[in-house]
Design a protein around this motif. Structure first.
Motif, short mmCIF file in Angstrom:
data_model
loop_
_atom_site.label_atom_id
_atom_site.label_comp_id
_atom_site.label_asym_id
_atom_site.label_seq_id
_atom_site.Cartn_x
_atom_site.Cartn_y
_atom_site.Cartn_z
N UNK A 1 0.84 -1.19 0.00
CA UNK A 1 0.00 0.00 0.00
C UNK A 1 0.88 1.25 0.00
N UNK A 2 0.42 2.24 -0.68
CA UNK A 2 1.18 3.50 -0.77
C UNK A 2 1.32 4.13 0.62
N UNK A 3 2.49 4.60 0.89
CA UNK A 3 2.81 5.26 2.16
C UNK A 3 2.88 4.29 3.35
N UNK A 4 2.75 2.99 3.11
CA UNK A 4 2.93 1.99 4.19
C UNK A 4 4.33 1.43 4.03
N UNK A 5 5.23 1.76 4.96
CA UNK A 5 6.63 1.38 4.82
C UNK A 5 6.85 -0.10 5.02
N UNK A 6 6.20 -0.66 6.03
CA UNK A 6 6.40 -2.07 6.35
C UNK A 6 5.10 -2.84 6.04
N UNK A 7 5.14 -3.58 4.96
CA UNK A 7 3.94 -4.36 4.60
C UNK A 7 3.98 -5.74 5.22
N UNK A 8 4.83 -6.57 4.67
CA UNK A 8 4.96 -7.91 5.21
C UNK A 8 3.94 -8.89 4.63
N UNK A 9 4.11 -10.19 4.93
CA UNK A 9 3.21 -11.21 4.39
C UNK A 9 1.82 -11.12 5.01
N UNK A 10 0.80 -11.29 4.18
CA UNK A 10 -0.57 -11.26 4.70
C UNK A 10 -1.46 -12.29 4.00
N UNK A 11 -0.85 -13.41 3.59
CA UNK A 11 -1.64 -14.48 2.95
C UNK A 11 -2.44 -15.26 3.97
N UNK A 12 -3.75 -15.41 3.74
CA UNK A 12 -4.64 -16.11 4.67
C UNK A 12 -4.64 -17.62 4.48
N UNK A 13 -5.20 -18.32 5.46
CA UNK A 13 -5.29 -19.79 5.41
C UNK A 13 -6.46 -20.22 4.54
N UNK A 14 -6.34 -21.43 4.01
CA UNK A 14 -7.45 -22.01 3.24
C UNK A 14 -8.54 -22.55 4.15
N UNK A 15 -9.75 -22.65 3.61
CA UNK A 15 -10.87 -23.18 4.39
C UNK A 15 -10.86 -24.70 4.44
N UNK A 16 -11.53 -25.26 5.43
CA UNK A 16 -11.60 -26.70 5.60
C UNK A 16 -12.61 -27.30 4.61
N UNK A 17 -12.30 -28.48 4.10
CA UNK A 17 -13.23 -29.16 3.19
C UNK A 17 -14.45 -29.67 3.93
N UNK A 18 -15.55 -29.83 3.22
CA UNK A 18 -16.79 -30.30 3.82
C UNK A 18 -16.74 -31.77 4.21
N UNK A 19 -17.53 -32.14 5.22
CA UNK A 19 -17.61 -33.52 5.69
C UNK A 19 -18.78 -34.24 5.02
N UNK A 20 -18.76 -35.57 5.07
CA UNK A 20 -19.88 -36.39 4.62
C UNK A 20 -20.49 -37.05 5.85
N UNK A 21 -21.78 -36.78 6.09
CA UNK A 21 -22.49 -37.29 7.26
C UNK A 21 -23.61 -38.22 6.81
N UNK A 22 -24.02 -39.08 7.73
CA UNK A 22 -25.22 -39.89 7.53
C UNK A 22 -26.13 -39.64 8.72
N UNK A 23 -27.42 -39.52 8.46
CA UNK A 23 -28.39 -39.19 9.52
C UNK A 23 -29.64 -40.04 9.36
N UNK A 24 -30.13 -40.59 10.48
CA UNK A 24 -31.38 -41.36 10.48
C UNK A 24 -32.55 -40.39 10.66
N UNK A 25 -33.49 -40.45 9.72
CA UNK A 25 -34.61 -39.51 9.75
C UNK A 25 -35.93 -40.28 9.78
N UNK A 26 -36.96 -39.60 10.22
CA UNK A 26 -38.29 -40.19 10.27
C UNK A 26 -38.96 -40.06 8.90
N UNK A 27 -39.88 -40.97 8.60
CA UNK A 27 -40.66 -40.88 7.37
C UNK A 27 -40.10 -41.67 6.21
N UNK A 28 -38.99 -42.36 6.38
CA UNK A 28 -38.42 -43.19 5.32
C UNK A 28 -38.48 -44.65 5.71
#
Length: 364
Positions: A26-53
């Motif tokens: 950024x302009x006029x910012x003398x010390x920038x430095x690393x600012x790379x963020x972390x990646x998000x977690x992948x989705x899980x696969x769940x199984x659920x017992x439901x009524x009506x089936x």
């Protein structure tokens, strides 16, 4: 096809998002430095017992289930979003097995029970994670971890309090239709029943679920006839009602044939409480009835009940006998409790729904 009790599906959880390599500029910012963020977690696969089936038929049309990949990290220390989960909704009583169909992962016996089948991969670290006093400008980031993938088997074992067993045309479906609101197919030829049927029986303001399965013949455990494939649906019952048709020439032999198949199958069926009944007695005269009753008593070791769905004889006694065993095992239900539960659902009559979902074919 109305009823499906086995299905093989492919599942894959989401990969984690990759971390970002970014530096603050950024302009006029003398010390920038690393600012790379972390990646998000992948989705899980769940199984659920439901009524009506009551069937796994949905998994005939969709066999692949993949969770979302996590979003990659971004500059300005922005962490990527987690991937969305995927949930397999199955009937109560479904068992999950590994691909070998022998290693059980989970047995879903209660409504609302959930289990994670595959965990999503963790997101990778961005370069901001690696900055230190001696490494003030890291130029690398971690990739996200891969998700899990595998094939699993789903096997449904219906939840019922009592089960009906016997040879084809023993009157099982007729009995079910007479004491419940289920309407299975009834005809005078073997193997009219091709799929299990469920019904809710009521006696003395008590309710219990009754399961009717296709008839067994000699050699069923070796795959003869329809085989013993559907016996798993009475494994969870507390009591079996063993019907022997009065039209059989040798009622003792008919009883022993089915008993042998239950023992050959295993699964604890041979040790379950059993009530023996001679059905379709309206076709016999008094002398023949006494003769066959004595023969069946000798073969089974207990005095059989006498039933006739046409005249209604013995039907109430049979229901009360089943109820007594179920109550002693702690499985009874009071009707007011069930009505209260029904009010919480949008469908006006869940009793009919439980029966009509499997309102398939039956035997005489």
């Amino acid at each position: 096809m109305k009823f499906l009790d086995e299905a093989k599906v492919y599942i894959r959880s989401g990969d984690g998002g990759a971390g970002a390599v970014s530096f603050r500029r950024e302009k006029f910012i003398e010390f920038g430095g690393p600012d790379g963020g972390d990646g998000g977690r992948g989705g899980d696969v769940w199984v659920e017992a439901v009524n009506g089936l009551n069937t796994l038929i949905d998994f005939r049309f969709q066999q692949h289930f993949k969770a979302q990949t996590g979003t990659h990290g971004m500059g300005r220390n922005r962490t990527g979003a987690n991937g969305g989960d995927v949930t397999l909704r199955v009937p109560v009583g479904t068992q999950i097995f590994e691909e070998d169909f022998e290693t059980q992962i989970i047995d879903l016996t209660e409504e609302g029970q959930r289990f994670r089948l595959a965990a999503g991969g963790n997101g990778g670290f961005g370069n901001a994670h690696f900055k230190s006093a001696t490494n003030q400008a890291p130029t690398w980031a971690n990739p996200g971890l891969e998700g899990e993938e595998k094939n699993v088997w789903l096997r449904l074992k219906l939840i019922a309090d009592a089960g009906l067993v016997g040879l084809p045309n023993a009157g099982k479906s007729t009995f079910l239709a007479a004491v419940t609101r289920a309407r299975p197919k009834i005809a005078n030829y073997p193997f009219t029943t091709l799929h299990p049927n469920l019904g809710v029986a009521t006696i003395d303001e008590r309710e219990f679920i009754l399961a009717d399965i296709p008839g067994l013949i000699e050699g069923a455990h070796e795959g003869i006839g329809i085989g013993d494939r559907f016996l798993g649906h009475v494994e969870r019952t507390r009591v079996l009602l063993h019907l022997v048709s009065a039209q059989e020439e040798e009622v003792g032999k008919a009883y022993k044939t089915v008993k042998h198949e239950l023992e050959a199958y295993g699964g604890g069926l041979e040790d379950k409480a059993e009530i023996v009944a001679l059905s379709q007695i309206d076709v016999l005269d008094e002398a023949e009835l006494k003769k066959k009753m004595a023969e069946l008593k000798k073969a089974s070791g207990q005095t059989p009940l006498l039933l006739s769905a046409i005249t209604g004889k013995g039907m109430t006694d049979a229901l009360r006998a089943l109820r007594d065993v179920i109550v002693s095992a702690g499985g009874n239900r009071q009707m007011p409790e069930r009505r209260e539960k029904n009010r919480k659902h949008s469908r006006p009559d869940n009793n009919a729904a439980a029966e009509d979902d499997l309102d398939g074919e039956g035997d005489a």
